[in-house]
Design an enzyme around this catalytic site. Sequence first.
Site, PDB file in Angstrom:
ATOM      1  CG  ASP A  52      -1.861   1.154   1.272  1.00 27.76           C
ATOM      2  OD1 ASP A  52      -2.053   1.792   0.226  1.00 27.76           O
ATOM      3  OD2 ASP A  52      -2.397   1.430   2.362  1.00 27.76           O
TER       4      ASP A  52
ATOM      5  CD  GLU B 282      -4.543   6.918  -0.572  1.00 30.92           C
ATOM      6  OE1 GLU B 282      -5.628   6.323  -0.634  1.00 30.92           O
ATOM      7  OE2 GLU B 282      -3.672   6.659   0.302  1.00 30.92           O
ATOM      8  CD  GLU B 283      -1.938   5.539   2.938  1.00 31.78           C
ATOM      9  OE1 GLU B 283      -3.008   5.692   3.542  1.00 31.78           O
ATOM     10  OE2 GLU B 283      -1.607   4.465   2.416  1.00 31.78           O
TER      11      GLU B 283
END
Length: 510
Positions: A292, A324-325
């Site tokens: 991820d 994104e995180e």
Amino acid sequence: MKLLPLAGYAGLAAAAAYDSQIPLHGEPGHAAPAGTSAKGKIVDSKELQDTIRPENLMERARKLYAIAKLSEDEHNHPTRVIGSAGHNGTLAYIHAVLAELGDYYTVSSQPFPAVSGGIYESRLVIGQEVPASATPMGLTPPTKGREPVFGKFSLVANNGCQASDFPHAVEGSIALIRRGECPFGDKSALAGKAGAIAAVIYNNEPGSMSGTLGTPQPDHVATFGLSKEEAEPYVAELEQGKHLDGIAYIDSVVNTITTNNVLAQTKGGDPENCVMLGGHSDSVGEGPGINDDGSGTISLLEVATQLAKFEVNNCVRFAWWSAEEEGLLGSDYYVAQLPAEENLKIRLFMDYDMMASPNFAYQIYNATNAVNPVGSEELRDLYVNWYEEQGLNYTFIPFDGRSDYDGFIRNGIPGGGIATGAEGVKTDEEVGLFGGKAGDWYDPCYHQLCDDLGNVNMTAWEVNTKLIAHSVATYAKSFDGFPTRTPSEVSMLSESRAYTPKYHGNRLVM
């Protein structure tokens, strides 16, 4: 859009390669020699799929893990979180691989401000108990002075989405607020405006709650999430007029830094009709993020490398999103900067996040034209048809705002994608479809330190990278039969999308 040319990253790439003592170049023989372009042969799906080799994916994963280790001095473990040496090295690696493909792509960097946060310590005490499910919200500010604060609990009326829901007694107390109706960030801000010293938002459905306050607001207060089960006895006591004391403590930091998206567009192909696809380049702070989304990052790099052997009829634009995180910040920023005429040039966006989960399922986002921009369903069906042609099972998953497609569909661009699963639990039925272990997460190392080189399933990774190649080749060759876009799609979204989804990225927002 503010984009920087590839040349601006040459120094960063060189520094990262020198500091880590690992090569940041692509593997020999992968693509046309530097300074040349593919000539004559239009991309063919089968031929592009046939170039995908699992050993190439794994070699890139080894390099990415070595890059994540650049962060060990600062973070005490490998990570590629934004702002870290590991993430800077990841960006440098992407640029270096693309540079070796000569003049096939125009490569650029898009800087943008990103909010990042970290929780160092936290504790919530309610009465004489320490609830096990109490979890600080993402991007929460600390308690005053980064010290424990003491006060009674005050129950907020309704869902805490209006100033009138907060009684005068909230001032100087810890606000207890039910989840529902509006984002967590709004609830926290209203609690702060009412004078609360902290807030606890409890779930309105079974289970614990890991959420985020989203974009920082001046009135946010230190905020926890709490499970419905643990909250209910406290709510009952307060409804009966009983006094309930508490202690809240959060030591956290919320910073704004500059980070970068990386974009690569073929110089060939019709620039008025672009195939766009992306994955995110960053990991969470807790680990190196090899699945991820190292797996998506690498799949895109490998497909981009192999595509350079072919010509295209329609332009192809690859994107590696940053932050994104932290809440889909990079992709949201990119779409927000698009002028209307540039928006219309993107015929569709394909999201590739987590391609290699160890306990995988072949998952397709259930994107339908009924509730998404027209064309989303046609993309969904392309994935369905490919899995069926390979004799592989698949399953549909909600198209609910959890990944970087969200900004695109909110701005009228058809979207979709595939995944192999995150923290969801695999069912007995899915074991019958895909193998693996029922009752375990699809990725048992999701957002953890163990998301390393041992946390990828090579079968799933190879299969899905071939599917990525198929999706690129199909639309790079022709958009025949795919819905055309109209200017009205940019400014007028479907009514069914005009609401705030529960997720924006991997965390709940409401």
